[in-house]
Design a protein around this motif. Structure first.
Motif, PDB file in Angstrom:
ATOM      1  N   ARG A   1     -33.261 -10.293  73.332  1.00  0.00           N
ATOM      2  CA  ARG A   1     -33.499 -11.318  72.239  1.00  0.00           C
ATOM      3  C   ARG A   1     -34.956 -11.367  71.791  1.00  0.00           C
ATOM      4  NH1 ARG A   1     -35.053 -15.862  75.393  1.00  0.00           N
ATOM      5  NH2 ARG A   1     -36.788 -15.072  75.450  1.00  0.00           N
TER       6      ARG A   1
ATOM      7  N   LEU B   1     -36.166 -10.658  67.732  1.00  0.00           N
ATOM      8  CA  LEU B   1     -37.126 -11.455  66.986  1.00  0.00           C
ATOM      9  C   LEU B   1     -38.389 -10.751  66.565  1.00  0.00           C
ATOM     10  CD1 LEU B   1     -37.320 -14.532  69.510  1.00  0.00           C
ATOM     11  CD2 LEU B   1     -36.206 -14.584  67.273  1.00  0.00           C
TER      12      LEU B   1
ATOM     13  N   GLY C   1     -37.457  -9.125  63.222  1.00  0.00           N
ATOM     14  CA  GLY C   1     -37.387 -10.164  62.058  1.00  0.00           C
ATOM     15  C   GLY C   1     -36.152 -10.867  62.096  1.00  0.00           C
ATOM     16  N   PHE C   2     -35.213 -10.631  63.091  1.00  0.00           N
ATOM     17  CA  PHE C   2     -33.936 -11.653  63.148  1.00  0.00           C
ATOM     18  C   PHE C   2     -34.471 -13.008  63.305  1.00  0.00           C
ATOM     19  CE2 PHE C   2     -32.198  -7.786  64.084  1.00  0.00           C
ATOM     20  CZ  PHE C   2     -31.063  -7.707  63.552  1.00  0.00           C
ATOM     21  N   SER C   3     -33.819 -14.191  62.832  1.00  0.00           N
ATOM     22  CA  SER C   3     -34.104 -15.582  63.064  1.00  0.00           C
ATOM     23  C   SER C   3     -33.806 -15.719  64.511  1.00  0.00           C
ATOM     24  CB  SER C   3     -33.328 -16.601  62.064  1.00  0.00           C
ATOM     25  OG  SER C   3     -31.895 -16.451  62.263  1.00  0.00           O
ATOM     26  N   ARG C   4     -34.221 -16.781  64.921  1.00  0.00           N
ATOM     27  CA  ARG C   4     -33.745 -17.382  66.391  1.00  0.00           C
ATOM     28  C   ARG C   4     -32.362 -17.589  66.557  1.00  0.00           C
ATOM     29  NH1 ARG C   4     -36.112 -18.428  70.880  1.00  0.00           N
ATOM     30  NH2 ARG C   4     -35.183 -20.148  72.125  1.00  0.00           N
ATOM     31  N   LYS C   5     -31.857 -17.795  65.612  1.00  0.00           N
ATOM     32  CA  LYS C   5     -30.432 -18.244  65.570  1.00  0.00           C
ATOM     33  C   LYS C   5     -29.544 -17.029  65.516  1.00  0.00           C
ATOM     34  CE  LYS C   5     -26.559 -20.770  63.385  1.00  0.00           C
ATOM     35  NZ  LYS C   5     -26.158 -21.755  62.288  1.00  0.00           N
ATOM     36  N   GLU C   6     -30.058 -16.277  64.580  1.00  0.00           N
ATOM     37  CA  GLU C   6     -29.326 -14.714  64.476  1.00  0.00           C
ATOM     38  C   GLU C   6     -29.353 -14.150  66.000  1.00  0.00           C
ATOM     39  OE1 GLU C   6     -29.768 -13.613  60.008  1.00  0.00           O
ATOM     40  OE2 GLU C   6     -31.618 -13.348  61.125  1.00  0.00           O
ATOM     41  N   ALA C   7     -30.681 -13.901  66.439  1.00  0.00           N
ATOM     42  CA  ALA C   7     -30.962 -13.256  67.765  1.00  0.00           C
ATOM     43  C   ALA C   7     -30.008 -14.031  68.849  1.00  0.00           C
ATOM     44  CB  ALA C   7     -32.416 -13.495  68.146  1.00  0.00           C
TER      45      ALA C   7
ATOM     46  N   THR D   1     -27.343 -15.504  68.560  1.00  0.00           N
ATOM     47  CA  THR D   1     -25.845 -15.071  68.211  1.00  0.00           C
ATOM     48  C   THR D   1     -25.666 -13.485  68.752  1.00  0.00           C
ATOM     49  OG1 THR D   1     -25.732 -16.556  66.406  1.00  0.00           O
ATOM     50  CG2 THR D   1     -24.232 -14.816  66.425  1.00  0.00           C
TER      51      THR D   1
END
Length: 51
Positions: free
Chosen positions: A24, A28, A31-37, A39
């Motif tokens: 996770r 992050l 550059g992934f958003s928290r929600k994307e990470a 998921t």
């Protein structure tokens, strides 16, 4: 399941949790958003557990 087996299983869960947290954190950083990470971590866990 005896106590030793239970302890081993609990340690394995701890190891997996640590691995998922590192995954996770890396997502992050990339550059992934928290929600994307989250998921992606959940999907990875689902794939791993189906084995």
């Amino acid at each position: 399941m005896n106590t030793a087996e239970w302890d081993q299983m609990m340690m394995a869960f701890c190891d997996v949790a640590e691995l998922m947290a590192k995954y996770r954190d890396e997502l992050l950083k990339q550059g992934f958003s928290r929600k994307e990470a989250i998921t992606l971590v959940v999907k990875y866990q689902e794939t791993w557990l189906k084995r």
